[in-house]
Design a protein around this motif. Structure first.
Motif, PDB file in Angstrom:
ATOM      1  N   ILE A  78      32.017  13.192 -46.910  1.00 56.71           N
ATOM      2  CA  ILE A  78      32.736  13.099 -45.641  1.00 56.71           C
ATOM      3  C   ILE A  78      33.795  14.187 -45.547  1.00 56.71           C
ATOM      4  O   ILE A  78      33.928  14.872 -44.532  1.00 56.71           O
ATOM      5  CB  ILE A  78      33.369  11.705 -45.485  1.00 56.71           C
ATOM      6  CG1 ILE A  78      32.279  10.629 -45.360  1.00 56.71           C
ATOM      7  CG2 ILE A  78      34.297  11.672 -44.267  1.00 56.71           C
ATOM      8  CD1 ILE A  78      32.807   9.209 -45.413  1.00 56.71           C
ATOM      9  N   ALA A  79      34.552  14.360 -46.624  1.00 60.85           N
ATOM     10  CA  ALA A  79      35.631  15.353 -46.622  1.00 60.85           C
ATOM     11  C   ALA A  79      35.089  16.764 -46.444  1.00 60.85           C
ATOM     12  O   ALA A  79      35.691  17.595 -45.743  1.00 60.85           O
ATOM     13  CB  ALA A  79      36.433  15.245 -47.922  1.00 60.85           C
ATOM     14  N   GLN A  80      33.950  17.043 -47.058  1.00 65.91           N
ATOM     15  CA  GLN A  80      33.360  18.381 -46.960  1.00 65.91           C
ATOM     16  C   GLN A  80      33.007  18.727 -45.517  1.00 65.91           C
ATOM     17  O   GLN A  80      33.281  19.829 -45.035  1.00 65.91           O
ATOM     18  CB  GLN A  80      32.128  18.467 -47.848  1.00 65.91           C
ATOM     19  CG  GLN A  80      31.513  19.856 -47.919  1.00 65.91           C
ATOM     20  CD  GLN A  80      30.320  19.902 -48.846  1.00 65.91           C
ATOM     21  OE1 GLN A  80      29.503  18.985 -48.889  1.00 65.91           O
ATOM     22  NE2 GLN A  80      30.202  20.976 -49.610  1.00 65.91           N
ATOM     23  N   SER A  81      32.387  17.770 -44.816  1.00 66.33           N
ATOM     24  CA  SER A  81      32.037  18.008 -43.412  1.00 66.33           C
ATOM     25  C   SER A  81      33.275  18.056 -42.534  1.00 66.33           C
ATOM     26  O   SER A  81      33.379  18.893 -41.634  1.00 66.33           O
ATOM     27  CB  SER A  81      31.083  16.911 -42.910  1.00 66.33           C
ATOM     28  OG  SER A  81      29.809  17.032 -43.498  1.00 66.33           O
ATOM     29  N   LEU A  82      34.224  17.171 -42.788  1.00 65.49           N
ATOM     30  CA  LEU A  82      35.424  17.123 -41.960  1.00 65.49           C
ATOM     31  C   LEU A  82      36.236  18.408 -42.035  1.00 65.49           C
ATOM     32  O   LEU A  82      36.810  18.833 -41.031  1.00 65.49           O
ATOM     33  CB  LEU A  82      36.295  15.932 -42.366  1.00 65.49           C
ATOM     34  CG  LEU A  82      35.903  14.571 -41.795  1.00 65.49           C
ATOM     35  CD1 LEU A  82      36.783  13.480 -42.383  1.00 65.49           C
ATOM     36  CD2 LEU A  82      35.996  14.567 -40.265  1.00 65.49           C
ATOM     37  N   ARG A  83      36.282  19.024 -43.190  1.00 63.69           N
ATOM     38  CA  ARG A  83      37.036  20.281 -43.310  1.00 63.69           C
ATOM     39  C   ARG A  83      36.510  21.321 -42.324  1.00 63.69           C
ATOM     40  O   ARG A  83      37.289  22.019 -41.665  1.00 63.69           O
ATOM     41  CB  ARG A  83      36.955  20.810 -44.745  1.00 63.69           C
ATOM     42  CG  ARG A  83      37.911  20.166 -45.720  1.00 63.69           C
ATOM     43  CD  ARG A  83      38.044  20.979 -47.000  1.00 63.69           C
ATOM     44  NE  ARG A  83      36.775  21.059 -47.718  1.00 63.69           N
ATOM     45  CZ  ARG A  83      36.374  20.177 -48.626  1.00 63.69           C
ATOM     46  NH1 ARG A  83      37.141  19.126 -48.917  1.00 63.69           N
ATOM     47  NH2 ARG A  83      35.237  20.322 -49.249  1.00 63.69           N
ATOM     48  N   LYS A  84      35.208  21.420 -42.237  1.00 70.06           N
ATOM     49  CA  LYS A  84      34.603  22.420 -41.344  1.00 70.06           C
ATOM     50  C   LYS A  84      34.764  22.012 -39.880  1.00 70.06           C
ATOM     51  O   LYS A  84      35.075  22.837 -39.014  1.00 70.06           O
ATOM     52  CB  LYS A  84      33.130  22.587 -41.692  1.00 70.06           C
ATOM     53  CG  LYS A  84      32.874  23.040 -43.132  1.00 70.06           C
ATOM     54  CD  LYS A  84      31.390  23.107 -43.412  1.00 70.06           C
ATOM     55  CE  LYS A  84      31.110  23.609 -44.833  1.00 70.06           C
ATOM     56  NZ  LYS A  84      31.499  22.626 -45.850  1.00 70.06           N
ATOM     57  N   LEU A  85      34.549  20.734 -39.592  1.00 68.09           N
ATOM     58  CA  LEU A  85      34.625  20.257 -38.208  1.00 68.09           C
ATOM     59  C   LEU A  85      36.052  20.328 -37.674  1.00 68.09           C
ATOM     60  O   LEU A  85      36.277  20.739 -36.528  1.00 68.09           O
ATOM     61  CB  LEU A  85      34.100  18.832 -38.120  1.00 68.09           C
ATOM     62  CG  LEU A  85      32.614  18.632 -38.424  1.00 68.09           C
ATOM     63  CD1 LEU A  85      32.283  17.154 -38.538  1.00 68.09           C
ATOM     64  CD2 LEU A  85      31.740  19.297 -37.369  1.00 68.09           C
TER      65      LEU A  85
END
Length: 356
Positions: free
Chosen positions: A279-286
């Motif tokens: 979740i954190a990996q995707s959220l950083r980019k989004l």
């Protein structure tokens, strides 16, 4: 225009500019589209069994649908039907965006020929014998025949009727965007407000084989946006998944919003919470893209009211606009209330699922 020239021209776009500068250099019409999307607070997503009256009566500010009731030309929505769906119950305007897969081919689309593929076993049976007899129930996929176009690959084992494509080849891109009767042209002629690009992440399949995979997809998306906006300056481009591309300046300059499937749930199975790291990996980019003014949409395929309430609060706290619905996208869920974030099935007559 040949592929090499297209890629060369696309590569000339402001390579030294910051992402914010790239977005600022969009056309006036495109900036207008981004500004209008800033008012979107809710959205819906349905690809099968779409009823224009149901869409019109929904509360959503933006709805993503297929440009056809079943994906086939005979069931395409007319400009009059699209106009009906663009009007909200209170008389205000909603965006109606057409789904368009650019990284896979679908065997029910206008460009398809039945003679292109033949069945082949996914796995060969074990045992001796030079010519094994395949069991009747062996699982099979369909692979291209010699007569098939060069861009066509084997069937997606997880989604029957969908085929991998060599998306970087000019012949495929011509079908999608360049021919007078292209996929994009058909959508635009129907009066939609924009496109919702799926399988942008198709470049994953060749990323290990060539360093150009990401650039090819970025150039393809940029080409779609440029061609559409030349015809309609305020045309909206929404891209689904592939959030890694948000670090690319040309990509940020081409799209008006990004959508993410299974951000919080579903990566390891329906209803299963994703790992904190994922979740954190995707959220950083989004969230980095959102900080630049890019609207972020999320679709979670969950139905448990407690999960929906938790996800709704979590996503909206971050400024992400959620939609909760079935993975089959065969009905339009409508919220009981904005506060609860819960979804219920509307009381409408059942629609047949798309014949995939």
């Amino acid at each position: 225009m040949c592929w090499a020239l297209r890629a060369m021209l696309a590569g000339c776009v402001a390579v030294m500019a910051s992402p914010a500068d790239v977005r600022a250099e969009k056309s006036e019409g495109s900036r207008s589209a981004v500004s209008r999307l800033a008012d979107v607070k809710s959205w819906g997503y349905q690809l099968q069994g779409v009823d224009p009256a149901e869409v019109a009566n929904s509360p959503y500010d933006l709805v993503v649908i297929d440009y056809s009731r079943n994906g086939k030309e005979a069931r395409r929505f007319t400009p009059a039907e699209v106009k009906i769906m663009q009007a909200k119950p209170d008389g205000s305007r909603r965006f109606v965006i057409a789904y368009m897969s650019i990284g896979e081919a679908e065997d029910y689309r206008f460009y398809w020929s039945r003679g292109w593929v033949e069945p082949a076993p996914i796995r060969q049976p074990t045992g001796g014998g030079a010519t094994p007899v395949l069991p009747e129930n062996i699982e099979t996929i369909r692979i291209p025949r010699l007569m098939a176009p060069l861009w066509l690959g084997r069937e997606n084992e997880s989604w029957r009727g969908n085929y991998h494509v060599r998306f970087w080849l000019p012949a495929w891109q011509d079908l999608i965007v360049h021919k007078p009767d292209s996929y994009l042209s058909r959508i635009m002629s129907a009066g939609f407000d924009g496109v919702y690009l799926d399988r942008v992440d198709a470049y994953y399949a060749i990323e290990r084989d060539t360093e150009s995979a990401k650039d090819w997809m970025v150039s393809f998306v940029a080409e779609i946006a440029a061609v559409a906006r030349q015809r309609k300056p305020d045309w909206i481009v929404v891209a689904q998944n592939a959030e890694e591309l948000l670090a690319e300046q040309r990509y940020l300059g081409a799209i008006d919003a990004v959508a993410k499937e299974d951000l919080l749930y579903g990566g390891e199975g329906d209803g299963v919470r994703n790992s904190d790291g994922r979740i954190a990996q995707s959220l950083r980019k989004l969230m980095a893209a959102r900080a630049l003014g890019l609207p972020v949409l999320a679709v979670e395929y969950i139905s448990d009211p407690k999960q929906i309430a938790r996800a709704n609060a979590e996503l909206r706290e971050r400024g992400i606009i959620p939609y909760f619905g079935p993975r089959g996208l065969d009905r339009l869920e409508v919220p009981k209330s904005a506060a609860a974030g819960q979804a219920v099935r509307p009381e409408v007559s059942p629609q047949p699922a798309r014949d995939r």
